[in-house]
Design an enzyme around this catalytic site. Structure first.
Site, PDB file in Angstrom:
ATOM      1  N   ILE A 164       0.843  -1.209   0.000  1.00  0.00           N
ATOM      2  CA  ILE A 164       0.000   0.000   0.000  1.00  0.00           C
ATOM      3  C   ILE A 164       0.873   1.252   0.000  1.00  0.00           C
ATOM      4  O   ILE A 164       1.924   1.279   0.651  1.00  0.00           O
ATOM      5  CB  ILE A 164      -0.820   0.164   1.308  1.00  0.00           C
ATOM      6  CG1 ILE A 164      -1.152  -1.163   1.969  1.00  0.00           C
ATOM      7  CG2 ILE A 164      -2.042   1.013   1.095  1.00  0.00           C
ATOM      8  CD1 ILE A 164      -1.621  -0.968   3.406  1.00  0.00           C
ATOM      9  N   CYS A 165       0.389   2.275  -0.672  1.00  0.00           N
ATOM     10  CA  CYS A 165       0.919   3.633  -0.452  1.00  0.00           C
ATOM     11  C   CYS A 165      -0.298   4.552  -0.507  1.00  0.00           C
ATOM     12  O   CYS A 165      -1.414   4.110  -0.225  1.00  0.00           O
ATOM     13  CB  CYS A 165       1.987   3.989  -1.485  1.00  0.00           C
ATOM     14  SG  CYS A 165       1.342   4.066  -3.158  1.00  0.00           S
ATOM     15  N   ARG A 166      -0.096   5.816  -0.887  1.00  0.00           N
ATOM     16  CA  ARG A 166      -1.257   6.707  -0.881  1.00  0.00           C
ATOM     17  C   ARG A 166      -2.226   6.355  -2.013  1.00  0.00           C
ATOM     18  O   ARG A 166      -3.398   6.155  -1.798  1.00  0.00           O
ATOM     19  CB  ARG A 166      -0.801   8.159  -0.998  1.00  0.00           C
ATOM     20  CG  ARG A 166      -1.949   9.153  -1.038  1.00  0.00           C
ATOM     21  CD  ARG A 166      -1.444  10.575  -1.085  1.00  0.00           C
ATOM     22  NE  ARG A 166      -2.555  11.483  -1.369  1.00  0.00           N
ATOM     23  CZ  ARG A 166      -2.965  11.780  -2.595  1.00  0.00           C
ATOM     24  NH1 ARG A 166      -2.341  11.254  -3.645  1.00  0.00           N
ATOM     25  NH2 ARG A 166      -3.970  12.597  -2.784  1.00  0.00           N
TER      26      ARG A 166
ATOM     27  N   MET B  88      -4.318   3.930  -0.251  1.00  0.00           N
ATOM     28  CA  MET B  88      -5.178   4.414   0.828  1.00  0.00           C
ATOM     29  C   MET B  88      -6.396   5.151   0.282  1.00  0.00           C
ATOM     30  O   MET B  88      -7.441   5.192   0.921  1.00  0.00           O
ATOM     31  CB  MET B  88      -4.386   5.339   1.770  1.00  0.00           C
ATOM     32  CG  MET B  88      -3.332   4.634   2.589  1.00  0.00           C
ATOM     33  SD  MET B  88      -3.978   3.254   3.572  1.00  0.00           S
ATOM     34  CE  MET B  88      -4.860   4.105   4.866  1.00  0.00           C
TER      35      MET B  88
END
Ligand SMILES: Cc1cc2nc3c(=O)[nH]c(=O)nc-3n(C[C@H](O)[C@H](O)[C@H](O)COP(=O)(O)OP(=O)(O)OC[C@H]3O[C@@H](n4cnc5c(N)ncnc54)[C@H](O)[C@@H]3O)c2cc1C
Length: 564
Positions: free
Chosen positions: A525-527, A553
């Site tokens: 996951i990242c933004r 996210m």
């Protein structure tokens, strides 16, 4: 040859004008039961809101224009009340004189549109309850609103008792285009607006997680949403205003109510003529807009058409298809071999400066028809180069066929240039393009307009990475219980984080690979997905089983909205 066209707005008027352009000799009679032909019903909500101030701006062409420029016998306030396909005649009722006459046709074109759904709920005919379908409807709404406010503006200097309240509370029933557009316009006119919708989302063609973004946005702009609730009854209260009672037992006070529950095809004449009606309740036509009677054509909101992606019959009440179908019917009557390609349902709605748009199939439609051969991606590219002022993110969902990469559908929301991206994708979809074609599409670019990698290219590149196996992906609904690796910086986690996720910022990942499991699938996951993709590449090349969580996210926010 004599052609009679029933209905003088989108489909009917475009058919009449095209037919005249193709054939100077054909006798054309266009009959419209309302007072206007060729008017812009799409502009009605904005006339109610005062954005389009003058009613006559909505009148695109008049009866006189059709008579003088096109030599078309155009009759308004005239209704076709009977059809005899055997004799090839129609009965016309002149609503001014009451006279009924019979006219013979060689070809008949039905473009009677759709009627607003108006369920027989108690109180639905009370004064102050309106629909938005015609120019007279919009006029009646404006008059109703102004009756209260004009009186009050004359009361500014009056110090006695105030006996009439301003009309400030509106309830809109139905969260489709017309309901939402009218709700926005009532907010602009100072109304406190509640929108009641029976489904658990607004804008039914959107997938729910995308609709949730629009819901949050319109609520922030002042529309109170009451989802999952249907209207049970309308009442007049002791003080003369209205009350909308819902099935869940709620009561919403209102000074004006707008009913926008969708439309159903006008099929009365078709049934009278014994024409085949399809499974969705619209007039059945072939690709040349011919009904089951070869001398009768039908176009627009009244007909069923094939969905371009699923191949299923569908009802689409949109101006673009109605206009194109009117043209095709004219072509065929004039001896040309034109065909309707089916509909993609390409649509857009503007709300408080933002837009939601889509084309092709949604995920829920594909699930409904049992199609499992698809994948989806979420992405949030900037509307133009991030370094040039005014760039805004666009939330995009793109759906494509797993087996061959064919583009199946796209949905996008944002405050800048959403229409441009969905229009490009709609064109690609109709041409049968794949996501590999989107990668290669050459689009306009200068910093104020786009990016060297336009969101359309970017969607193709991300989707192609998925299909080529360079970026295996997962989604929150399936990844939530797996091993989550968050590669954002610690400061970002302080804002929001996924519970249970292990944090190793991207810059430290190569040095800390030993902390990760080799026997489990790692969901990264990242933004929004960019850094997670880099991390996935590092992990895959080091022998890990890794997947990028599509949309990061930002798409988790959608997923959370769905469960809350
Ligand atoms: C408020 C509103 C906003 C909209 N906004 C958009 C938008 O932004 N984008 C979009 O793509 N679409 C929009 N639409 C939908 C679009 O206007 C319709 O899809 C399109 O007008 C359909 O064309 P049509 O010719 O089938 O029917 P219509 O344009 O509705 O015309 C049918 C006409 O036939 C007449 N008629 C019916 N029966 C008879 C009879 N027996 N005799 C004589 N006349 C008859 C009716 O009076 C009517 O005027 C909107 C519609 C409304 C009401």
């Amino acid at each position: 040859m004599k052609v009679i066209i029933v209905g003088g707005v989108a489909g009917g008027a475009s058919c009449a004008a095209r037919l005249r352009r193709l054939d100077e000799k054909v006798e054309i009679l266009m009959v419209e039961r309302g007072p206007y032909v060729s008017y812009a019903n799409c502009g009605l909500p904005y006339h109610i809101g005062g954005v389009i101030e003058r009613e006559r701006s909505l009148l695109v062409a008049s009866e006189k224009t059709f008579r003088e420029q096109f030599a078309i016998d155009c009759r308004t306030r005239c209704e076709v009340v009977g059809v005899s396909p055997g004799k090839k005649t129609v009965e016309l009722k002149n609503h001014v004189t009451g006279e009924v006459t019979t006219e013979r046709y060689d070809k008949l074109v039905l473009s009677p549109g759709a009627a607003s759904v108006r369920p027989p709920l108690p109180g639905i005919d009370l004064p102050g309850i309106f629909q938005v379908r015609t120019v007279p409807d919009a006029r009646a709404i404006r008059e109703w609103i102004e009756k209260g406010t004009l009186f009050l503006s004359g009361m500014n200097s009056y110090s006695g008792f105030q006996t009439v309240r301003p009309k400030t509370r509106a309830v809109v029933v139905g969260g489709g285009f017309i309901g939402l557009e009218t709700a926005e316009n009532l907010v602009h006119r100072g109304f406190d607006v509640t929108l009641v919708e029976m489904l658990d989302q607004i804008l039914a063609p959107l997938d729910q997680e995308m609709a949730r973004i629009v819901e949050g946005y319109v609520e922030r702009h002042g529309i109170r949403l009451a989802l999952n609730d249907g209207v049970a009854e309308f009442k007049k209260t002791a003080n003369g205003s209205l009350e909308v009672l819902t099935k869940s037992g709620k009561a919403y006070p209102a000074d004006i109510v707008i009913i926008a529950l969708g439309v159903r095809p006008e099929t009365l004449l078709a049934k009278m003529a014994g024409l085949e009606i399809g499974e969705r309740g619209g007039i059945r036509v072939d690709e040349q807009m011919r009904t089951s009677n070869p001398d009768i054509f039908a176009v627009g909101d009244a007909v069923e058409v094939k969905d371009f992606v699923t191949g299923q019959w569908s009802l689409i009440a949109l101006a673009g298809p109605a206009n194109r179908q009117g043209r095709i019917a004219a072509d065929v009557i004039a001896g040309r071999d034109s065909r309707f390609r089916g509909t993609q349902g390409t649509s857009i709605i503007g709300l408080f400066g933002a837009a939601a748009a889509w084309t092709g199939a949604s995920e829920k439609t594909l699930n409904r028809v049992g199609d499992k051969d698809f994948e989806k991606i979420y992405l949030y590219p900037n509307s133009h180069a991030g370094y040039y002022p005014g760039a805004r993110p666009i939330a995009m969902k793109v759906i494509f066929r797993k087996s061959d990469g064919r583009l199946l559908g796209a949905q996008a929301l944002g405050e800048d240039n959403v229409d441009k991206r969905i229009s490009a994708l709609a064109m690609a979809l109709q041409m049968g393009a794949t996501i590999y074609d989107l990668e290669e599409t050459e689009l306009c670019y200068a910093p104020q307009f786009g990016s060297a990698k336009d969101p359309v290219n970017f969607a193709g590149m991300v989707a192609a990475d998925v299909l080529r196996g360079d970026m295996p992906i997962s989604h929150w609904d399936s990844a939530g219980k797996g091993f989550l690796l968050d590669v954002r910086e610690p400061a970002e986690l302080a804002v929001e984080h996924a519970p249970g996720a292990v944090n190793i910022p991207l810059g430290q990942l190569r040095a800390r690979l030993g902390e990760l499991p080799r026997d489990r699938e790692i969901h990264v996951i990242c933004r929004s997905g960019g850094r997670a993709y880099y991390a996935t590449r590092i992990l895959l090349q080091n022998g890990f089983k890794a997947r990028t969580l599509s949309g990061g996210m930002l798409s988790r926010y959608h997923a959370l909205l769905l469960v809350n």
